[in-house]
Design an enzyme around this catalytic site. Structure first.
Site, PDB file in Angstrom:
ATOM      1  CE1 TYR A   1      38.054  38.505  35.333  1.00  0.00           C
ATOM      2  CE2 TYR A   1      40.316  38.448  34.867  1.00  0.00           C
ATOM      3  CZ  TYR A   1      38.780  38.206  34.441  1.00  0.00           C
ATOM      4  OH  TYR A   1      38.518  38.133  33.323  1.00  0.00           O
TER       5      TYR A   1
ATOM      6  CG  ASP B   1      44.080  33.311  39.968  1.00  0.00           C
ATOM      7  OD1 ASP B   1      45.175  33.349  39.623  1.00  0.00           O
ATOM      8  OD2 ASP B   1      42.978  33.821  39.710  1.00  0.00           O
TER       9      ASP B   1
ATOM     10  CE  LYS C   1      47.148  39.041  34.015  1.00  0.00           C
ATOM     11  NZ  LYS C   1      45.824  38.665  34.914  1.00  0.00           N
TER      12      LYS C   1
END
Ligand SMILES: *Cc1c(COP(=O)(O)O)cnc(C)c1O
Length: 428
Positions: free
Chosen positions: A144, A239, A267
């Site tokens: 994702y 990522d 995050k």
């Protein structure tokens, strides 16, 4: 435990917010029931609107690596807010956090801050396309990278040559530039590259996957991607929105000693405020506006409150070199405990773990890509989720999510959790 007030609040939310939530997985669709509305949190615990206390294994999907309401972050945000909350002009703190991030992460010279992981990944591929003057990218099924169009792709009929949209609203034109590969399958990647010679700008990968449960890269997988990229003038994008500042001070590049060309963050880097970032060596980053031709911008990018939270978080992670060791030890302890009670109760399962990312899959076979992750028994997972909730333990409401261990968890919390899993798994 009772969830009356949460249910009421959800019913009210559904009237004015689609599905009652601002991000779909919060709605409990995968596990049934209605979501819990949180009122406050401190350390390893959530306190909900009905007055229940829950041990939190999601931690805002990763950011709260040092626990909720971590004092240095809270103090930094409060002090900054008193000075004004947004200017749309440069501030000194942006340079401070950039300097620290560049010092902590290997192999990057410059970093640009944005507002989410989605924005970071979206901008990273635009930069890669501009820099290489090529259009196509390769992504891996089950990885994702946020919700921008280029990443909402599933295997199309011609899976080997191009993907197809997996959400209405993503055009076929966009989808054709995203090629879909199998995680941990280097031959598959090599075949895609061969079939699209000199057309691929970038390969984007979660270097330790966390969005199909936790899936470690097989030995040699990342090294192989690095080599394929170097040989074919393709940029390798890690990522690290989930893994960055979590698996090691310098993320997976440091942990597994593989260099990426562009790295994405989110995050943890925002300490719980909306922050994302992407970074690379100067040659690539200088290709961005205003120095270079690739456009990228943001009214609230580098927002002072967000930067204050992120800086306080990175400083805490930078100054206590034992944090990542403690996280590793706590998570290993939890994994060993879960392993022993599930075995004792004759459950079919696989535990995957890297550092403080861990997932329990209800299938006995190894889980190493999206297909093997999808084999997990979702009915068992639902019982597991709701059983743990009754015991006061909050894990992600989907079998495809990783648990994020926080340093605020005590060994008593972990023992309590293992005992609860023992109790719940007897009811499967
Ligand atoms: C969470 C996540 C994103 C998206 O970040 P948002 O801040 O939710 O937009 C991108 N990539 C990975 C690996 C993630 O885990």
């Amino acid at each position: 435990m009772l969830y009356q007030r949460s249910s009421q609040l959800f019913a009210e939310a559904e009237k004015v917010i689609p599905g009652g939530v601002n991000s779909p997985v919060r709605a409990f669709k995968a596990v049934g029931g209605t979501p819990i509305f949180v009122k406050s949190a401190k350390g390893a615990y959530l306190y909900d609107e009905d007055g229940n206390k829950l041990i939190d294994y999601i931690n805002s999907w990763g950011p709260m690596i040092l626990g909720h309401a971590f004092q240095p972050v809270v103090d930094a945000v409060i002090e900054k807010a008193k000075l004004g909350t947004s200017f749309g002009m440069p501030t000194e703190i942006e340079t401070k956090i950039a300097e620290l991030a560049v010092a902590m992460v290997p192999n990057i010279d410059k970093i640009r801050f944005v507002n989410s992981g989605t924005e970071a990944c979206m901008s990273a591929i635009r930069l890669a396309r501009g820099f290489t003057k090529r259009d196509k990218i390769i992504k891996f099924a089950g990885c994702y990278h946020g919700h921008s169009d280029s990443f909402l792709i599933q295997a199309g009929s011609g899976a080997i040559t191009f993907g197809s949209p997996n959400s209405p609203g993503v055009t076929a034109g966009t989808a054709k530039d995203t090629l879909l590969a199998k995680y941990n399958d280097l031959d598959n990647v090599a075949t895609l590259i061969e079939a699209n010679k000199n057309e691929i700008a970038a390969i984007i990968v979660e270097p330790v996957a966390g969005n199909m449960g936790c899936i470690p890269p097989k030995k040699g997988f990342l090294e192989g991607l690095r080599q394929l990229c170097t040989e074919n003038d393709i940029l390798l994008i890690f990522d690290e929105v989930m893994t960055g500042f979590r698996l090691a001070r310098g993320g997976v590049q440091e942990l597994l000693n593989v260099d990426a060309d562009i790295v994405c963050f989110g995050k943890v880097i925002g300490g719980g405020l909306p922050v994302g970032a992407f970074a690379a060596r100067a040659e690539i980053m200088n290709y961005l506006a205003p120095l270079g031709p690739v456009y990228q911008a943001g009214t609230l990018s580098g927002n002072p409150l967000a930067m204050a939270a992120g800086l306080a978080m990175l400083q805490a992670l930078d100054s206590d070199r034992e944090i990542f060791k403690r996280l590793e030890e706590k998570t290993a302890y939890l994994a060993a405990g879960i392993d022993s009670v599930l075995k004792a109760n004759k459950v079919e399962f696989t535990i995957n773990r890297v550092g403080s990312m861990i997932s329990v899959h209800f299938d006995a076979a190894p889980v190493f890509d999206f297909q093997t992750a999808a084999k997990g028994d979702n009915e068992t997972f639902k019982k597991f989720f709701h059983g743990l909730l009754q015991e006061g333990i909050y894990i992600a409401p989907s079998a495809y999510e990783t648990w994020f261990i926080t340093d605020a968890l005590t060994y008593e919390d972990l023992d309590f959790t293992i005992q609860a899993i023992d109790k719940v798994s007897k009811t499967f």
